[in-house]
Scaffold this motif. Structure first.
Motif, PDB file in Angstrom:
ATOM      1  N   CYS A 187      82.082  40.139  18.513  1.00 50.44           N
ATOM      2  CA  CYS A 187      81.204  38.973  18.452  1.00 50.44           C
ATOM      3  C   CYS A 187      80.959  38.516  19.888  1.00 50.44           C
ATOM      4  N   GLN A 189      78.960  36.652  22.710  1.00 55.71           N
ATOM      5  CA  GLN A 189      78.035  35.558  22.977  1.00 55.71           C
ATOM      6  C   GLN A 189      77.554  35.666  24.419  1.00 55.71           C
ATOM      7  N   ASP A 209      79.113  30.712  13.730  1.00 60.05           N
ATOM      8  CA  ASP A 209      80.489  31.007  13.310  1.00 60.05           C
ATOM      9  C   ASP A 209      80.554  31.217  11.799  1.00 60.05           C
ATOM     10  N   SER A 222      88.307  41.515  14.360  1.00 57.95           N
ATOM     11  CA  SER A 222      87.181  40.984  15.122  1.00 57.95           C
ATOM     12  C   SER A 222      87.674  40.438  16.447  1.00 57.95           C
ATOM     13  N   GLU A 224      86.152  37.998  19.772  1.00 57.54           N
ATOM     14  CA  GLU A 224      85.087  37.146  20.284  1.00 57.54           C
ATOM     15  C   GLU A 224      85.167  37.082  21.805  1.00 57.54           C
TER      16      GLU A 224
END
Length: 273
Positions: A187, A189, A209, A222, A224
């Motif tokens: 994930c 960003q 989210d 996962s 982030e």
């Protein structure tokens, strides 16, 4: 072997294709005859303007073959509709999937190119009916389309965004169910700011989210990570680009960001091996 061409007239990164996939991946081509893990996703996974993307760093640190299946301008549609890509993923021991952005997908309001998901082919009648006062004739890219919609300060854009979010969850859930090998979701960003220091308008169209939570149970894990684009992280001088490519390079992540991504992924990978 081929190369992506740029506006500078110079070759950029070597690219290649595997098996029945129609996508162009970061080269050089690697053998599929021995075991491998993969990193798949869009521009950041590909590692545009970077000598060693995070897939190459993972290969070195893990001493394990890691194919870079990043593809430029690849979004939801390209990832979810390419049968050859699924064959490559299912032939791997482990898959790192960079969760795609929200905009690169055909939906109820517009259609995108099947491989270059940043390109708008046409608005649908639904979008034309929703915005009867807007002329879409000169709109060819999804970011341009969303900027055009945001020029109208009303709630209509939220109707489009909610459709994109629902479709994204449905499509990525379907992708994860089709992949037989363990998948670690990346994930990622990407942080961008306007000249005034404010958050870019594109931030209004990020994956939330809540959306990630909806698909996490379908993955093996996962990770982030947040990273600034090179134009705002003092990494531009470490990028590889021609003179006319600097504006594009400023919007890509740099080598330090790729090292940070690899470092964040390593514990999750080791937990599964």
């Amino acid at each position: 072997m081929s190369y992506h061409q740029t506006g500078s007239g110079q070759a950029e990164h070597a690219v290649c294709q595997y098996g029945g996939s129609r996508l162009w991946f970061r080269g050089p081509e690697r053998s599929l005859d021995t075991s491998y893990m993969v990193c798949t996703g869009g521009d950041e996974t590909f590692g545009r303007f970077v000598d060693r993307p995070f897939a190459a760093i993972l290969e070195e640190k893990l001493d394990r073959r890691c194919l870079n299946l990043g593809s430029l301008f690849c979004g939801v549609d390209a990832l979810c509709s390419d049968k050859g890509l699924f064959d490559l993923l299912n032939g791997s021991e482990l898959c790192i999937l960079q969760a795609p952005s929200l905009l690169g997908q055909s939906n109820h309001f517009y259609r995108v190119h099947s491989r270059r998901n940043d390109r708008v082919l046409a608005p649908t009648e639904a979008l034309i009916d929703l915005y009867p006062e807007v002329d879409f004739t000169d709109v060819h890219f999804v970011c341009h389309l969303m900027a055009r919609l945001q020029e109208h300060s009303d709630a209509r854009v939220e109707v489009v965004v909610e459709e994109l979010r629902r479709n994204w969850v449905r499509q990525i859930s379907g992708l994860l169910r089709k992949v037989e090998t363990p998948v670690i979701l990346l994930c990622l960003q990407i942080l961008r700011q306007t000249d005034g220091g404010k958050q870019s308008e594109a931030a209004a169209f990020t994956v939330t989210d809540k959306m990630f939570e909806a698909i996490r149970p379908l993955s093996a894990g996962s990770v982030e990570v947040s990273a600034h684009v090179s134009g705002q992280s003092d990494e531009l001088e470490d990028m590889l680009f021609g003179t006319l490519q600097q504006p594009m390079a400023e919007h890509m992540i740099g080598p330090a960001a790729h090292r940070a991504i690899a470092d964040a992924l390593l514990p999750a990978i080791r937990d599964l091996t």
